[in-house]
Design a protein around this motif. Structure first.
Motif, PDB file in Angstrom:
ATOM      1  N   HIS A   1      27.017   5.316 -36.198  1.00 14.71           N
ATOM      2  CA  HIS A   1      28.378   5.813 -35.980  1.00 14.71           C
ATOM      3  C   HIS A   1      28.329   7.044 -35.085  1.00 14.71           C
TER       4      HIS A   1
ATOM      5  N   CYS B   1      30.955  10.069 -32.965  1.00 11.75           N
ATOM      6  CA  CYS B   1      32.306  10.604 -32.746  1.00 11.75           C
ATOM      7  C   CYS B   1      32.405  11.195 -31.344  1.00 11.75           C
TER       8      CYS B   1
ATOM      9  N   ASP C   1      38.408   5.870 -37.434  1.00 13.79           N
ATOM     10  CA  ASP C   1      37.664   6.683 -36.481  1.00 13.79           C
ATOM     11  C   ASP C   1      36.373   7.299 -36.969  1.00 13.79           C
ATOM     12  N   CYS C   2      36.447   7.793 -38.200  1.00 10.67           N
ATOM     13  CA  CYS C   2      35.397   8.681 -38.695  1.00 10.67           C
ATOM     14  C   CYS C   2      35.538   8.739 -40.215  1.00 10.67           C
TER      15      CYS C   2
HETATM   16 ZN   LIG Z   1      32.430  10.599 -37.101  1.00 17.94          ZN
END
Ligand SMILES: [Zn+2]
Ligand code: MET
Length: 748
Positions: free
Chosen positions: A633, A635, A717-718
């Motif tokens: 993952h 960001c 998203d996160c």
């Molecule tokens: Zn993230």
């Protein structure tokens, strides 16, 4: 020599500002009260900088880019015309706002250069009003009685433009309007102004140079009170022109921008200008080596009179905590750590020594030499070094290529098309924080603490099953922070009690210190993950933080190479992953949230960094069996820049932050998604705003126009840890609803 700092932390010594913001948002204090608190904090800061000759005024209620947008009038018509108060508008653009007829989306954020601070990205569009909101000028002016030693700090026009999103406005038009806005603003600010132009340390094209120079030529009438401040690197592309600009002083970074010294030596420095000389690191916490700093200063001082040299921090101290007071560090680095207040003192001491001819004899100098020599003589862990030197190519390679792995995994996992998942963390409630505090302060036994956490995990699993999510997580309740948690288990890392650094708005992180050779002493996640998996037949992802993210979100030692540190952490994670695999965990996610953000600002340095980052990731994960699915993952990633590196991670599934970014980010993932699975976040978790199912559905449709349906995952998203439970669950429900609707349309 005189002294200053480029900027100062803003969150309050005991995070007073964070707390004030949060209670203000909760409606418990008024606008007057929060502004009063801003004044208190600013006074607190002036007190801490009282020994400096010049002091920056750089407080921002939420973010300096956002605040400057209001000062310049870079504001959307919709917001300016809304019935919200000045602060209401400000926080609406910061965090989104939704009530009855008003629905304002938060402006996107971006990492502030090579730091872990997120700045807001203003939008310049045909809807921009270009009407300054003078309320902010007033609040700032009452906040800070101007005096000759204080200077306002705002991003300069070039950096402001580079960080803004500019949509549908012809170049000459926005340039002219932006410049006019700066004119208006500079006219209104009394006294000296520091214009921060860190964007000058990027590689610059000729056009960019022209634009930058045109901006500053045009601002020349304010030149007598302008300081042009650069940081985060050297200004090799523009140095000669830069130093000739009609400004009062120039700030250069001599820590990350070591090349700046050669530039001065090659081209000189105009002796009538002031040089803000950044010699104390602003992004790291290790004690400054006075011997080195003073010899550097000696070289600089032969180019301009000493009275024009102002010693400073290399960049704003925003990126380090307030003070080491009350902290205790491991013996090896005792006396080796300086936070903001200690750095202010270092600058003062260096100025004092810098004015003495035989500074080598001064007790302050000798004490520093002693402390530095202790810091450099750290012991090495021989077993760890042995393991590193025994590595060979096969340790970086999974057994089968992704094309063969994915079908095997799909068989084992047997998921619906467009599988839904989350990124890992679930809301961290006040009860949870209380629980953790109780455990840390020994009020709660380990056993009770663990039981309580397990209860939360059980309820999290149940909630996800009820919501109909396909790949579950345990919720990361045991983690205060995704890096600090691992740091507390790893030998060679240590955590602080109160070492908070602002991440954005009211968000703070407490970066650990990575000071020694890193090894794993015990398992870190296994107990929680296996427990969560025992409660459900659906797959539970194990979630670990990757090597580069651990490094980047810590204060990392600088006495050995990045590669060596990254490989040490990779080996520690590899052991953890092997254990998880033995416990029959079917999906492992290694978060490399900070991979893109640590990318060097200069392109020439990218490749060697990316090689290290991707090899470390593979070293940590290559031990996985082909049928175990590897997720990663990230960001705030701008994938356009680094598609090969993302490919080189050789993950099976990538989830990324995307909902706040433009579609071109997705376009850049087209190739990636031909071969691997990908889950671009379908809604923004940084905002309390709950997206509707329709909105998410539309976004998924958009995704499907780029990504093959068999490779698309649906996720936020996160992580959800900063959201309230109600917000998180409502949004997830809409996400699942939207997915089910699309599935129905596509497959029945
Ligand atoms: Zn993230
Ligand atoms: C900043 S990336 C966060 C990833 C982490 N697994 C979480 O869900 O919180």
């Amino acid at each position: 020599m005189k002294t200053t700092v480029t900027g100062f932390p803003r969150i309050g010594k005991n995070r007073e500002w964070k707390k004030a913001l949060e209670i203000f948002w909760a409606g418990k204090i008024s606008e007057e009260e929060i502004l009063q608190e801003a004044q208190n904090i600013q006074q607190q800061h002036f007190g801490m900088m009282k020994d400096l000759d010049f002091v920056p005024i750089d407080f921002a209620l939420y973010d300096h880019m956002l605040e400057t947008s209001f000062l310049l009038g870079v504001l959307p018509d919709q917001v300016q015309k809304s019935s919200l108060s000045h602060l209401g508008k400000y926080f609406a653009l910061a965090r989104g706002f939704q009530e009855k007829s008003v629905d304002i989306k938060a402006w996107p954020m971006k990492k502030w250069f090579s730091t872990n601070y997120h700045c807001v990205r203003p939008k310049i569009s045909p809807e921009t009003t270009w009407e300054a909101d003078l309320f902010f000028l007033e609040y700032k002016s009452t906040l800070v009685k101007q005096n000759p030693n204080r200077r306002w700090v705002i991003p300069g026009p070039y950096t402001f433009a580079r960080l803004s999103i500019i949509e549908d406005v012809p170049e000459h038009e926005w340039q002219q309007k932006l410049l006019q806005a700066y004119h208006n603003l500079l006219k209104r600010i009394p006294g000296d102004v520091q214009l921060d132009e860190p964007a000058l340390v990027f590689d610059m094209t000729n056009r960019e140079k022209e634009l930058f120079l045109a901006f500053y030529e045009s601002l020349s009438s304010y030149g007598e009170r302008l300081f042009l401040q650069t940081y985060f690197g050297d200004v090799r592309d523009i140095y000669e022109e830069l130093v000739q600009l009609p400004v009062k002083g120039i700030g250069l970074d001599f820590v990350e921008g070591s090349e700046n010294l050669s530039l001065i030596e090659k081209f000189g420095f105009p002796p009538e200008k002031m040089l803000l000389c950044g010699i104390v690191a602003g992004k790291n916490v290790w004690r400054t080596n006075y011997e080195k700093a003073l010899s550097l200063l000696g070289r600089i001082a032969s180019y301009l009179p000493r009275e024009n040299i102002v010693l400073s921090s290399a960049c704003s101290l925003l990126h380090v905590p307030y003070t080491i007071e009350g902290e205790s560090f491991p013996e090896e680095i005792e006396n080796g750590v300086c936070f903001a207040l200690e750095k202010v003192e270092e600058i003062r001491q260096l100025a004092l020594l810098g004015d003495i001819l035989h500074y080598q004899d001064h007790p302050i100098f000798q004490k520093n030499r002693e402390m530095i020599s202790k810091l450099t003589a750290r012991d090495r862990d021989s077993l760890c070094l042995q393991k590193l030197s025994a590595l060979s190519e096969k340790d970086f390679q999974r057994a089968l290529p992704v094309e063969q792995r994915l079908p095997l995994q799909k068989e084992v996992l047997n998921l619906a098309p467009l599988p839904t998942t989350t990124i890992g963390s679930f809301p961290q409630t006040p009860e949870l924080r209380k629980l953790r505090k109780g455990f840390q302060e020994n009020v709660l036994s380990e056993e009770t603490y663990k039981q309580e956490i397990k209860k939360m995990i059980a309820s999290c699993i149940k909630t996800q099953e009820e919501l109909g999510i396909d790949v579950l997580v345990h919720g990361e309740y045991e983690r205060n922070d995704m890096v600090e948690y691992f740091a507390s288990f790893l030998k060679g890392m240590t955590t602080t009690k109160n070492g908070w650094v602002q991440s954005y708005g009211s968000r703070t992180t407490k970066p650990p210190l990575l000071y020694g050779d890193v090894t794993r002493v015990s398992s870190m996640t296994v107990e929680w993950i296996t427990y969560a998996q025992s409660l459900t037949t659906k797959p539970v992802k194990a979630i670990l933080t990757g090597p580069i993210t651990i490094i980047n979100w810590s204060f990392c030692r600088e006495d050995i190479s990045l590669k060596e540190v990254a490989y040490q952490i990779a080996l520690a994670l590899r052991e953890e992953i092997e254990e998880l695999q033995q416990k029959n965990i079917r999906i492992i996610q290694v978060d490399e949230a900070a991979l893109r953000e640590r990318l060097p600002l200069r392109k020439s340095e990218w490749q060697s960094y990316l090689d290290i980052a991707t090899s470390a990731f593979r070293l940590a994960t290559s031990t996985l069996l082909p049928e175990i699915q590897l997720h990663t993952h990230m960001c705030y990633s701008e994938f356009k820049d680094i598609p090969e590196a993302i490919e080189a991670l050789d993950a099976d599934v990538l989830t990324i932050e995307a909902s706040r970014s433009e579609l071109d980010v997705l376009e850049s993932l087209r190739t990636y998604s031909q071969k691997r699975d990908i889950g671009p976040g379908v809604y923004d978790i940084h905002s309390p705003r709950v997206p509707s199912a329709e909105e998410i559905e539309t976004f998924i449709q958009k995704l499907l126009s780029v990504i093959p349906v068999e490779h698309l995952w649906i996720n936020p998203d996160c992580g959800l840890k900063t959201r309230k439970e109600s917000e998180a669950y409502a949004s997830l429900q809409h996400m699942v609803e939207a997915t089910q609707k699309i599935r129905k349309n596509l497959f029945s």
